[in-house]
Design a protein around this motif. Structure first.
Motif, PDB file in Angstrom:
ATOM      1  N   ILE A  88      38.663 -33.999  66.823  1.00 43.10           N
ATOM      2  CA  ILE A  88      38.978 -32.688  67.397  1.00 43.10           C
ATOM      3  C   ILE A  88      38.128 -32.543  68.652  1.00 43.10           C
ATOM      4  CG2 ILE A  88      39.174 -30.211  67.036  1.00 43.10           C
ATOM      5  CD1 ILE A  88      39.286 -30.733  64.039  1.00 43.10           C
ATOM      6  N   PRO A  89      38.734 -32.785  69.836  1.00 42.52           N
ATOM      7  CA  PRO A  89      37.958 -32.716  71.083  1.00 42.52           C
ATOM      8  C   PRO A  89      37.899 -31.304  71.648  1.00 42.52           C
ATOM      9  CG  PRO A  89      40.163 -33.514  71.545  1.00 42.52           C
ATOM     10  CD  PRO A  89      40.093 -33.256  70.064  1.00 42.52           C
ATOM     11  N   GLY A  90      36.826 -31.029  72.385  1.00 45.29           N
ATOM     12  CA  GLY A  90      36.665 -29.687  72.939  1.00 45.29           C
ATOM     13  C   GLY A  90      36.778 -28.680  71.820  1.00 45.29           C
ATOM     14  N   ALA A  91      36.118 -29.003  70.711  1.00 40.50           N
ATOM     15  CA  ALA A  91      36.406 -28.356  69.433  1.00 40.50           C
ATOM     16  C   ALA A  91      35.969 -26.908  69.344  1.00 40.50           C
ATOM     17  CB  ALA A  91      35.748 -29.153  68.307  1.00 40.50           C
ATOM     18  N   GLY A  92      35.100 -26.481  70.255  1.00 41.02           N
ATOM     19  CA  GLY A  92      34.640 -25.102  70.158  1.00 41.02           C
ATOM     20  C   GLY A  92      33.987 -24.866  68.808  1.00 41.02           C
ATOM     21  N   ASN A  93      34.302 -23.746  68.182  1.00 39.17           N
ATOM     22  CA  ASN A  93      33.666 -23.403  66.906  1.00 39.17           C
ATOM     23  C   ASN A  93      34.283 -24.098  65.696  1.00 39.17           C
ATOM     24  OD1 ASN A  93      31.461 -21.718  67.701  1.00 39.17           O
ATOM     25  ND2 ASN A  93      32.964 -20.197  68.331  1.00 39.17           N
ATOM     26  N   SER A  94      35.322 -24.867  65.904  1.00 40.57           N
ATOM     27  CA  SER A  94      35.817 -25.842  64.915  1.00 40.57           C
ATOM     28  C   SER A  94      36.203 -25.285  63.551  1.00 40.57           C
ATOM     29  CB  SER A  94      34.770 -26.944  64.703  1.00 40.57           C
ATOM     30  OG  SER A  94      34.710 -27.771  65.812  1.00 40.57           O
ATOM     31  N   TYR A  95      36.952 -24.216  63.552  1.00 45.08           N
ATOM     32  CA  TYR A  95      37.443 -23.714  62.260  1.00 45.08           C
ATOM     33  C   TYR A  95      38.436 -24.700  61.651  1.00 45.08           C
ATOM     34  CZ  TYR A  95      35.013 -19.558  63.726  1.00 45.08           C
ATOM     35  OH  TYR A  95      34.018 -18.695  64.145  1.00 45.08           O
ATOM     36  N   LEU A 130      34.049 -33.135  68.813  1.00 45.95           N
ATOM     37  CA  LEU A 130      33.499 -33.421  70.131  1.00 45.95           C
ATOM     38  C   LEU A 130      33.442 -32.151  70.970  1.00 45.95           C
ATOM     39  CD1 LEU A 130      34.299 -36.365  72.470  1.00 45.95           C
ATOM     40  CD2 LEU A 130      34.554 -34.050  73.323  1.00 45.95           C
ATOM     41  N   ASP A 131      32.290 -31.933  71.570  1.00 48.07           N
ATOM     42  CA  ASP A 131      32.157 -30.883  72.574  1.00 48.07           C
ATOM     43  C   ASP A 131      31.008 -31.286  73.485  1.00 48.07           C
ATOM     44  OD1 ASP A 131      31.973 -28.242  73.954  1.00 48.07           O
ATOM     45  OD2 ASP A 131      33.329 -27.654  72.347  1.00 48.07           O
ATOM     46  N   PHE A 132      31.043 -30.901  74.741  1.00 46.59           N
ATOM     47  CA  PHE A 132      29.932 -31.288  75.607  1.00 46.59           C
ATOM     48  C   PHE A 132      28.880 -30.199  75.711  1.00 46.59           C
ATOM     49  CE2 PHE A 132      31.851 -30.362  80.139  1.00 46.59           C
ATOM     50  CZ  PHE A 132      32.098 -29.054  79.759  1.00 46.59           C
ATOM     51  N   VAL A 133      29.034 -29.163  74.884  1.00 48.83           N
ATOM     52  CA  VAL A 133      28.048 -28.086  74.778  1.00 48.83           C
ATOM     53  C   VAL A 133      27.513 -28.097  73.337  1.00 48.83           C
ATOM     54  CG1 VAL A 133      27.736 -25.590  74.914  1.00 48.83           C
ATOM     55  CG2 VAL A 133      29.236 -26.730  76.535  1.00 48.83           C
ATOM     56  N   GLN A 134      26.213 -27.911  73.173  1.00 49.63           N
ATOM     57  CA  GLN A 134      25.588 -28.007  71.855  1.00 49.63           C
ATOM     58  C   GLN A 134      25.914 -26.829  70.936  1.00 49.63           C
ATOM     59  OE1 GLN A 134      23.801 -30.755  70.818  1.00 49.63           O
ATOM     60  NE2 GLN A 134      23.939 -29.777  68.809  1.00 49.63           N
ATOM     61  N   GLN A 135      26.017 -25.627  71.489  1.00 49.83           N
ATOM     62  CA  GLN A 135      26.144 -24.420  70.665  1.00 49.83           C
ATOM     63  C   GLN A 135      27.306 -24.473  69.656  1.00 49.83           C
ATOM     64  OE1 GLN A 135      23.883 -21.708  70.726  1.00 49.83           O
ATOM     65  NE2 GLN A 135      24.956 -21.315  68.819  1.00 49.83           N
ATOM     66  N   PRO A 136      28.522 -24.837  70.059  1.00 46.13           N
ATOM     67  CA  PRO A 136      29.600 -24.860  69.064  1.00 46.13           C
ATOM     68  C   PRO A 136      29.383 -25.908  67.976  1.00 46.13           C
ATOM     69  CG  PRO A 136      30.379 -25.663  71.187  1.00 46.13           C
ATOM     70  CD  PRO A 136      29.013 -25.100  71.409  1.00 46.13           C
ATOM     71  N   LEU A 137      28.743 -27.026  68.311  1.00 44.81           N
ATOM     72  CA  LEU A 137      28.439 -28.034  67.288  1.00 44.81           C
ATOM     73  C   LEU A 137      27.445 -27.459  66.279  1.00 44.81           C
ATOM     74  CD1 LEU A 137      28.073 -31.171  69.605  1.00 44.81           C
ATOM     75  CD2 LEU A 137      30.088 -30.474  68.289  1.00 44.81           C
ATOM     76  N   ASP A 138      26.443 -26.734  66.783  1.00 44.45           N
ATOM     77  CA  ASP A 138      25.480 -26.072  65.895  1.00 44.45           C
ATOM     78  C   ASP A 138      26.169 -25.021  65.031  1.00 44.45           C
ATOM     79  OD1 ASP A 138      23.476 -27.611  67.031  1.00 44.45           O
ATOM     80  OD2 ASP A 138      22.717 -26.003  68.328  1.00 44.45           O
ATOM     81  N   ASN A 139      27.120 -24.308  65.619  1.00 46.40           N
ATOM     82  CA  ASN A 139      27.844 -23.270  64.866  1.00 46.40           C
ATOM     83  C   ASN A 139      28.569 -23.877  63.666  1.00 46.40           C
ATOM     84  OD1 ASN A 139      26.965 -21.457  66.785  1.00 46.40           O
ATOM     85  ND2 ASN A 139      28.949 -21.230  67.801  1.00 46.40           N
ATOM     86  N   LEU A 140      29.210 -25.037  63.871  1.00 48.51           N
ATOM     87  CA  LEU A 140      29.892 -25.701  62.757  1.00 48.51           C
ATOM     88  C   LEU A 140      28.867 -26.162  61.722  1.00 48.51           C
ATOM     89  CD1 LEU A 140      32.384 -26.925  61.341  1.00 48.51           C
ATOM     90  CD2 LEU A 140      31.952 -29.004  62.639  1.00 48.51           C
ATOM     91  N   LYS A 141      27.791 -26.776  62.171  1.00 48.64           N
ATOM     92  CA  LYS A 141      26.769 -27.290  61.244  1.00 48.64           C
ATOM     93  C   LYS A 141      26.157 -26.161  60.414  1.00 48.64           C
ATOM     94  CE  LYS A 141      24.164 -30.801  59.877  1.00 48.64           C
ATOM     95  NZ  LYS A 141      24.685 -31.793  58.968  1.00 48.64           N
ATOM     96  N   ASN A 142      26.013 -24.989  61.004  1.00 44.28           N
ATOM     97  CA  ASN A 142      25.492 -23.840  60.253  1.00 44.28           C
ATOM     98  C   ASN A 142      26.461 -23.392  59.164  1.00 44.28           C
ATOM     99  OD1 ASN A 142      23.126 -23.741  61.719  1.00 44.28           O
ATOM    100  ND2 ASN A 142      23.918 -22.284  63.224  1.00 44.28           N
ATOM    101  N   ARG A 143      27.752 -23.475  59.456  1.00 46.02           N
ATOM    102  CA  ARG A 143      28.758 -23.081  58.458  1.00 46.02           C
ATOM    103  C   ARG A 143      29.017 -24.177  57.426  1.00 46.02           C
ATOM    104  NH1 ARG A 143      31.908 -22.152  62.975  1.00 46.02           N
ATOM    105  NH2 ARG A 143      33.530 -23.455  62.067  1.00 46.02           N
TER     106      ARG A 143
END
Length: 196
Positions: free
Chosen positions: A46-53, A69-82
């Motif tokens: 899932i590229p440019g996945a954003g918050n990845s629901y 995949l995302d080139f910004v860390q925040q959305p990857l962290d958001n998924l990992k938190n959920r």
């Protein structure tokens, strides 16, 4: 249009919570498609996945071979938190166009529309490269007039068909019948299969 492939621009949008097409849950057309997938071992990107629901949903349904995949860390962290048990090595903080790997299925959910339209031919080439033989690119594309302002950027069924027809078998490209209320009449659901 110069800002849409700029890391600082996207970091600020996430920090300010200005990702206007983040609906906060999996989109109905993709859920419907995922629910009919039987092989849970397939390798999914899932590229440019954003918050990845979408990734969260797939993971909870037993699909464990998913790469976000995302080139910004925040959305990857958001998924990992959920989803705390989501493997770190499957969270890819990288520019999509630099990724080297292959997948059975790539999910398009508001990534294409976030890219500067001058990158559309390159997107097509890269998607073809990233898919295994007979691999599928599946998802949603916005169906409204392409404007100078964005993202998100729109496009038309004819434009998409012309863009992808040389490299993909167009299995489905039609108005989405089960879009969320805010997007009804503005989305095309598609299934493209890699041509070899």
């Amino acid at each position: 249009m110069k800002n849409d492939h700029n890391i600082t621009y996207w970091e600020n949008r996430y920090l300010d919570n200005k990702v206007g097409w983040n609906i906060g849950y999996i989109s109905t057309p993709l859920k419907t498609y995922f629910d009919q997938l039987e092989d849970k071992s397939i390798k999914i990107l899932i590229p440019g996945a954003g918050n990845s629901y979408e990734a969260e949903y797939l993971w909870n349904q037993g699909f464990k071979n998913i790469y976000i995949l995302d080139f910004v860390q925040q959305p990857l962290d958001n998924l990992k938190n959920r989803v705390p048990d989501f493997p770190e090595e499957q969270l890819l903080k990288i520019d999509f166009f630099k990724l080297e790997n292959t997948f059975d299925l790539i999910v398009e959910q508001t990534f294409f529309c976030a890219l500067n339209p001058i990158l559309r031919a390159e997107y097509n080439t890269k998607m073809h490269q990233l898919l295994k033989p007979k691999g599928k690119l599946v998802g949603l594309l916005f169906n409204f007039k392409l404007t100078e302002m964005g993202p998100p950027y729109g496009g038309s069924q004819t434009e998409y068909k012309n863009l992808f027809k040389k490299t993909f078998k167009i299995k489905t490209l039609e108005p989405s019948i089960n879009s969320i209320k805010e997007r009804q009449g503005k989305e095309l659901f598609f299934i493209f299969e890699k041509k070899t």
